[in-house]
Write a protein that holds these residues in place. Structure first.
Motif, PDB file in Angstrom:
ATOM      1  N   SER A   8       0.807  -1.219   0.000  1.00  0.00           N
ATOM      2  CA  SER A   8       0.000   0.000   0.000  1.00  0.00           C
ATOM      3  C   SER A   8       0.842   1.270   0.000  1.00  0.00           C
ATOM      4  O   SER A   8       0.298   2.363  -0.121  1.00  0.00           O
ATOM      5  N   ASN A   9       2.163   1.162   0.107  1.00  0.00           N
ATOM      6  CA  ASN A   9       2.998   2.355   0.166  1.00  0.00           C
ATOM      7  C   ASN A   9       3.000   3.117  -1.158  1.00  0.00           C
ATOM      8  O   ASN A   9       2.611   2.586  -2.193  1.00  0.00           O
ATOM      9  N   GLY A  10       3.437   4.377  -1.109  1.00  0.00           N
ATOM     10  CA  GLY A  10       3.491   5.212  -2.304  1.00  0.00           C
ATOM     11  C   GLY A  10       4.698   4.884  -3.169  1.00  0.00           C
ATOM     12  O   GLY A  10       5.319   3.821  -3.039  1.00  0.00           O
ATOM     13  N   VAL A  11       5.060   5.809  -4.039  1.00  0.00           N
ATOM     14  CA  VAL A  11       6.162   5.618  -4.981  1.00  0.00           C
ATOM     15  C   VAL A  11       7.477   5.421  -4.236  1.00  0.00           C
ATOM     16  O   VAL A  11       7.793   6.154  -3.296  1.00  0.00           O
ATOM     17  N   ASN A  12       8.230   4.420  -4.653  1.00  0.00           N
ATOM     18  CA  ASN A  12       9.557   4.135  -4.118  1.00  0.00           C
ATOM     19  C   ASN A  12      10.582   4.658  -5.123  1.00  0.00           C
ATOM     20  O   ASN A  12      10.465   4.403  -6.315  1.00  0.00           O
ATOM     21  N   ASN A  15      -4.377   1.520  -0.017  1.00  0.00           N
ATOM     22  CA  ASN A  15      -4.565   0.336  -0.850  1.00  0.00           C
ATOM     23  C   ASN A  15      -4.859   0.708  -2.303  1.00  0.00           C
ATOM     24  O   ASN A  15      -5.404   1.763  -2.585  1.00  0.00           O
ATOM     25  N   TRP A  16      -4.502  -0.198  -3.202  1.00  0.00           N
ATOM     26  CA  TRP A  16      -4.868  -0.093  -4.612  1.00  0.00           C
ATOM     27  C   TRP A  16      -6.367  -0.358  -4.725  1.00  0.00           C
ATOM     28  O   TRP A  16      -6.871  -1.340  -4.194  1.00  0.00           O
ATOM     29  N   THR A  51     -20.589   1.470  -7.415  1.00  0.00           N
ATOM     30  CA  THR A  51     -20.234   1.801  -6.034  1.00  0.00           C
ATOM     31  C   THR A  51     -19.350   0.745  -5.371  1.00  0.00           C
ATOM     32  O   THR A  51     -19.044   0.856  -4.194  1.00  0.00           O
ATOM     33  N   HIS A  52     -18.937  -0.287  -6.109  1.00  0.00           N
ATOM     34  CA  HIS A  52     -18.113  -1.344  -5.545  1.00  0.00           C
ATOM     35  C   HIS A  52     -16.737  -1.379  -6.202  1.00  0.00           C
ATOM     36  O   HIS A  52     -16.581  -1.024  -7.373  1.00  0.00           O
ATOM     37  N   HIS A  53     -15.751  -1.826  -5.441  1.00  0.00           N
ATOM     38  CA  HIS A  53     -14.394  -1.963  -5.963  1.00  0.00           C
ATOM     39  C   HIS A  53     -13.694  -3.110  -5.232  1.00  0.00           C
ATOM     40  O   HIS A  53     -14.135  -3.565  -4.178  1.00  0.00           O
ATOM     41  N   LEU A  54     -12.603  -3.568  -5.796  1.00  0.00           N
ATOM     42  CA  LEU A  54     -11.734  -4.567  -5.191  1.00  0.00           C
ATOM     43  C   LEU A  54     -10.461  -3.870  -4.728  1.00  0.00           C
ATOM     44  O   LEU A  54     -10.157  -2.761  -5.178  1.00  0.00           O
ATOM     45  N   LEU A  55      -9.690  -4.546  -3.859  1.00  0.00           N
ATOM     46  CA  LEU A  55      -8.388  -4.045  -3.442  1.00  0.00           C
ATOM     47  C   LEU A  55      -7.335  -4.972  -4.006  1.00  0.00           C
ATOM     48  O   LEU A  55      -7.321  -6.168  -3.692  1.00  0.00           O
ATOM     49  N   LEU A  56      -6.459  -4.450  -4.864  1.00  0.00           N
ATOM     50  CA  LEU A  56      -5.470  -5.262  -5.561  1.00  0.00           C
ATOM     51  C   LEU A  56      -4.498  -5.942  -4.584  1.00  0.00           C
ATOM     52  O   LEU A  56      -4.135  -7.090  -4.773  1.00  0.00           O
ATOM     53  N   ASN A  57      -4.103  -5.239  -3.557  1.00  0.00           N
ATOM     54  CA  ASN A  57      -3.108  -5.765  -2.634  1.00  0.00           C
ATOM     55  C   ASN A  57      -3.714  -6.423  -1.395  1.00  0.00           C
ATOM     56  O   ASN A  57      -3.031  -6.651  -0.406  1.00  0.00           O
ATOM     57  N   GLU A  58      -4.972  -6.771  -1.447  1.00  0.00           N
ATOM     58  CA  GLU A  58      -5.658  -7.442  -0.344  1.00  0.00           C
ATOM     59  C   GLU A  58      -6.431  -8.637  -0.909  1.00  0.00           C
ATOM     60  O   GLU A  58      -6.648  -8.734  -2.103  1.00  0.00           O
TER      61      GLU A  58
END
Length: 179
Positions: A77-81, A156-157, A167-174
């Motif tokens: 979930s972190n930002g740009v590295n 999270n993504w 109104t629904h979405h998924l979380l890529l990193n979960e």
């Protein structure tokens, strides 16, 4: 004359094929500068996704909007590295890596997926306002899949897909179900 021009392709619209805009490419790390020539012209814009296949490691996504040395991880979930030894150049036939072990560990096997900017794929950088607003893009259609990631902080993504309600979405990193 008109028939000859049509048969010769003069004035015909140029076709774009999947091989022109997408590549899956496997490579072995060298630990030093490595050019990956996958046939994709990244000077036109796009995204390269890299993953070590030999070790438990993060996924690294580099795009031409943020530039070289700057990566997001699809599994965090972190930002740009920022790392100036990772992806060091987008080329007219692929990309170049530095010696960073996350993307070019000596002797390790890696996968890369490269998506060139096209009417079917783009990366858009925008400034969030905290309120609903429309994000402009240059796609040739209504997007079927949208990935959203905060780049300057931890979040999270979010994944929006046309098969889900608006109104629904998924979380890529979960591993959660659609929210």
């Amino acid at each position: 004359m008109g028939i000859q021009q049509m048969l010769l392709g003069v004035g015909a619209k140029e076709k774009t094929y999947v091989d022109d805009v997408f590549s899956t490419y496997l490579y072995k790390g060298t630990g030093s500068s490595l050019s990956i020539n996958n046939g994709i012209d990244m000077t036109k814009g796009g995204l390269t996704w890299l993953k070590n296949r030999d070790a438990t490691a993060h996924h690294y996504l580099f795009d031409t909007e943020h530039g070289v040395y700057r990566a997001l991880s699809s599994d965090r979930s972190n930002g740009v590295n920022y790392d100036n030894t990772s992806l060091t150049a987008f080329n007219n036939n692929g990309f170049t890596l530095g010696g960073d072990t996350d993307v070019n560990d000596d002797g390790a096997n890696f996968s890369s997926w490269t998506f060139r900017k096209s009417p079917a794929f783009t990366v858009v950088n925008y400034q969030g306002t905290g309120s609903a607003h429309t994000i402009s893009h240059d796609l040739g259609s209504v997007p079927g899949l949208i990935l959203i990631k905060m780049t300057n902080g931890s979040e999270n993504w979010r994944v929006y897909h046309r098969s889900l309600t608006a109104t629904h979405h998924l979380l890529l990193n979960e591993s959660n179900v659609a929210n």
